[in-house]
Design a protein around this motif. Structure first.
Motif, PDB file in Angstrom:
ATOM      1  N   GLU A 171      -4.584  -6.136   2.659  1.00  8.46           N
ATOM      2  CA  GLU A 171      -4.162  -4.822   2.171  1.00  8.46           C
ATOM      3  C   GLU A 171      -2.668  -4.789   1.850  1.00  8.46           C
ATOM      4  O   GLU A 171      -2.255  -4.164   0.866  1.00  8.46           O
ATOM      5  CB  GLU A 171      -4.526  -3.729   3.177  1.00  8.46           C
ATOM      6  CG  GLU A 171      -6.021  -3.470   3.271  1.00  8.46           C
ATOM      7  CD  GLU A 171      -6.674  -3.263   1.910  1.00  8.46           C
ATOM      8  OE1 GLU A 171      -6.164  -2.453   1.102  1.00  8.46           O
ATOM      9  OE2 GLU A 171      -7.697  -3.929   1.636  1.00  8.46           O
TER      10      GLU A 171
ATOM     11  N   HIS B  39       0.001  -4.386  -6.542  1.00  7.75           N
ATOM     12  CA  HIS B  39      -0.867  -3.575  -7.400  1.00  7.75           C
ATOM     13  C   HIS B  39      -0.059  -2.794  -8.437  1.00  7.75           C
ATOM     14  O   HIS B  39       0.811  -2.000  -8.094  1.00  7.75           O
ATOM     15  CB  HIS B  39      -1.702  -2.603  -6.554  1.00  7.75           C
ATOM     16  CG  HIS B  39      -2.644  -1.786  -7.376  1.00  7.75           C
ATOM     17  ND1 HIS B  39      -3.777  -2.319  -7.927  1.00  7.75           N
ATOM     18  CD2 HIS B  39      -2.594  -0.491  -7.771  1.00  7.75           C
ATOM     19  CE1 HIS B  39      -4.405  -1.386  -8.622  1.00  7.75           C
ATOM     20  NE2 HIS B  39      -3.698  -0.275  -8.541  1.00  7.75           N
TER      21      HIS B  39
ATOM     22  N   ARG C 140      -2.230  -6.598  -1.486  1.00  3.06           N
ATOM     23  CA  ARG C 140      -2.720  -5.750  -2.581  1.00  3.06           C
ATOM     24  C   ARG C 140      -1.746  -4.619  -2.877  1.00  3.06           C
ATOM     25  O   ARG C 140      -1.423  -4.352  -4.034  1.00  3.06           O
ATOM     26  CB  ARG C 140      -4.093  -5.180  -2.241  1.00  3.06           C
ATOM     27  CG  ARG C 140      -5.199  -6.180  -2.380  1.00  3.06           C
ATOM     28  CD  ARG C 140      -6.550  -5.534  -2.177  1.00  3.06           C
ATOM     29  NE  ARG C 140      -7.596  -6.501  -2.431  1.00  3.06           N
ATOM     30  CZ  ARG C 140      -8.728  -6.575  -1.763  1.00  3.06           C
ATOM     31  NH1 ARG C 140      -8.987  -5.700  -0.806  1.00  3.06           N
ATOM     32  NH2 ARG C 140      -9.611  -7.486  -2.064  1.00  3.06           N
TER      33      ARG C 140
ATOM     34  N   ASP D  62      -6.136 -12.490  -7.766  1.00  4.90           N
ATOM     35  CA  ASP D  62      -7.011 -11.482  -8.375  1.00  4.90           C
ATOM     36  C   ASP D  62      -6.283 -10.163  -8.618  1.00  4.90           C
ATOM     37  O   ASP D  62      -6.622  -9.432  -9.543  1.00  4.90           O
ATOM     38  CB  ASP D  62      -8.237 -11.222  -7.494  1.00  4.90           C
ATOM     39  CG  ASP D  62      -9.210 -12.391  -7.491  1.00  4.90           C
ATOM     40  OD1 ASP D  62      -9.095 -13.274  -8.370  1.00  4.90           O
ATOM     41  OD2 ASP D  62     -10.085 -12.430  -6.599  1.00  4.90           O
ATOM     42  N   GLU D  63      -5.330  -9.854  -7.781  1.00  4.24           N
ATOM     43  CA  GLU D  63      -4.656  -8.554  -7.838  1.00  4.24           C
ATOM     44  C   GLU D  63      -3.547  -8.504  -8.891  1.00  4.24           C
ATOM     45  O   GLU D  63      -3.273  -7.461  -9.450  1.00  4.24           O
ATOM     46  CB  GLU D  63      -4.074  -8.210  -6.465  1.00  4.24           C
ATOM     47  CG  GLU D  63      -3.702  -6.776  -6.278  1.00  4.24           C
ATOM     48  CD  GLU D  63      -4.893  -5.820  -6.342  1.00  4.24           C
ATOM     49  OE1 GLU D  63      -4.714  -4.718  -6.904  1.00  4.24           O
ATOM     50  OE2 GLU D  63      -5.981  -6.162  -5.844  1.00  4.24           O
TER      51      GLU D  63
ATOM     52  N   THR E  50      -7.026 -13.544  -3.145  1.00  3.07           N
ATOM     53  CA  THR E  50      -6.816 -12.095  -3.215  1.00  3.07           C
ATOM     54  C   THR E  50      -5.596 -11.774  -4.068  1.00  3.07           C
ATOM     55  O   THR E  50      -5.636 -10.906  -4.937  1.00  3.07           O
ATOM     56  CB  THR E  50      -6.623 -11.505  -1.796  1.00  3.07           C
ATOM     57  OG1 THR E  50      -7.823 -11.680  -1.057  1.00  3.07           O
ATOM     58  CG2 THR E  50      -6.266 -10.036  -1.852  1.00  3.07           C
ATOM     59  N   LEU E  51      -4.516 -12.471  -3.806  1.00  6.65           N
ATOM     60  CA  LEU E  51      -3.280 -12.235  -4.538  1.00  6.65           C
ATOM     61  C   LEU E  51      -3.452 -12.553  -6.024  1.00  6.65           C
ATOM     62  O   LEU E  51      -3.039 -11.772  -6.889  1.00  6.65           O
ATOM     63  CB  LEU E  51      -2.157 -13.072  -3.928  1.00  6.65           C
ATOM     64  CG  LEU E  51      -0.740 -12.815  -4.419  1.00  6.65           C
ATOM     65  CD1 LEU E  51      -0.345 -11.357  -4.230  1.00  6.65           C
ATOM     66  CD2 LEU E  51       0.230 -13.725  -3.672  1.00  6.65           C
TER      67      LEU E  51
END
Length: 195
Positions: free
Chosen positions: A68, A75, A71, A135-136, A132-133
């Motif tokens: 989180e 973001h 993100r 993708d964000e 994750t990173l």
């Protein structure tokens, strides 16, 4: 019939994590069973696994928080690297648990270092954070994500080594921050000196 507090969501999870951490720090990760954690926490083993799919996640329980934070940091950012830098340095300055500099980090690092299962899981978590990173961040961020996670992992490993060796926290924290700054300078400008 469920045991006491078995139905509670976040409170039950927090209690299980706290009990597990105390047991792992006292006796070592590999010698403590999930059944013992469940018994000490007053829940069933099924409840433990409902909150923590792997035994390793009982000790390495901040992955969701790290996801989180990553993100939120990048973001919609026009400059994800600057955003990551701000977030990372804030964690360092606050000595947040995810910075690796919180009080009590040395026993945590010792427990991880003594367990091949925990070491393997930290590598898996790093790979998950990298994906994750990537993708964000808008655009092709595969290399940036890989370099950031690998670089920060290297900073953490050195910090862990020094804390395990009982070096003074203040000196370790100052060096940790300097290495984080160096990491972000290298990510922004490349490595300027010959290797």
């Amino acid at each position: 019939m469920p045991r006491t507090g078995e139905r509670g969501g976040p409170q039950t999870r927090a209690r299980i994590s706290q009990v597990a951490t105390q047991l792992f720090l006292a006796r070592g990760f590999d010698t403590v069973t999930v059944a013992e954690v469940a018994r000490e926490a007053g829940v069933s083993s099924v409840t433990v696994f409902k909150h923590f799919p792997r035994k390793e996640d009982l000790f390495l329980d901040r992955t969701d928080e790290a996801v989180e934070l990553l993100r939120a940091a990048v973001h919609g950012s026009a400059d994800p690297l600057a955003s990551l830098r701000r977030t990372t340095l804030l964690l360092v300055d606050e000595r947040h648990s995810l910075s690796g500099l919180a009080d009590g980090s040395a026993p945590f690092y010792r427990t991880v270092a003594e367990s091949p299962a925990l070491i393997a899981r930290t590598r898996e978590i790093a790979a998950e954070l990298q994906h994750t990173l990537a993708d964000e961040i808008e655009g092709d961020a595969t290399l940036l994500s890989a370099f950031f996670i690998a670089g920060y992992s290297a900073v953490l490993v050195e910090t862990a080594r020094r804390l395990i060796a009982d070096e003074p926290l203040r000196a370790v924290a100052d060096d940790h921050r300097a290495r984080v700054e160096e990491l972000f300078d290298a990510l922004r400008n490349g490595v300027s000196r010959p290797l």
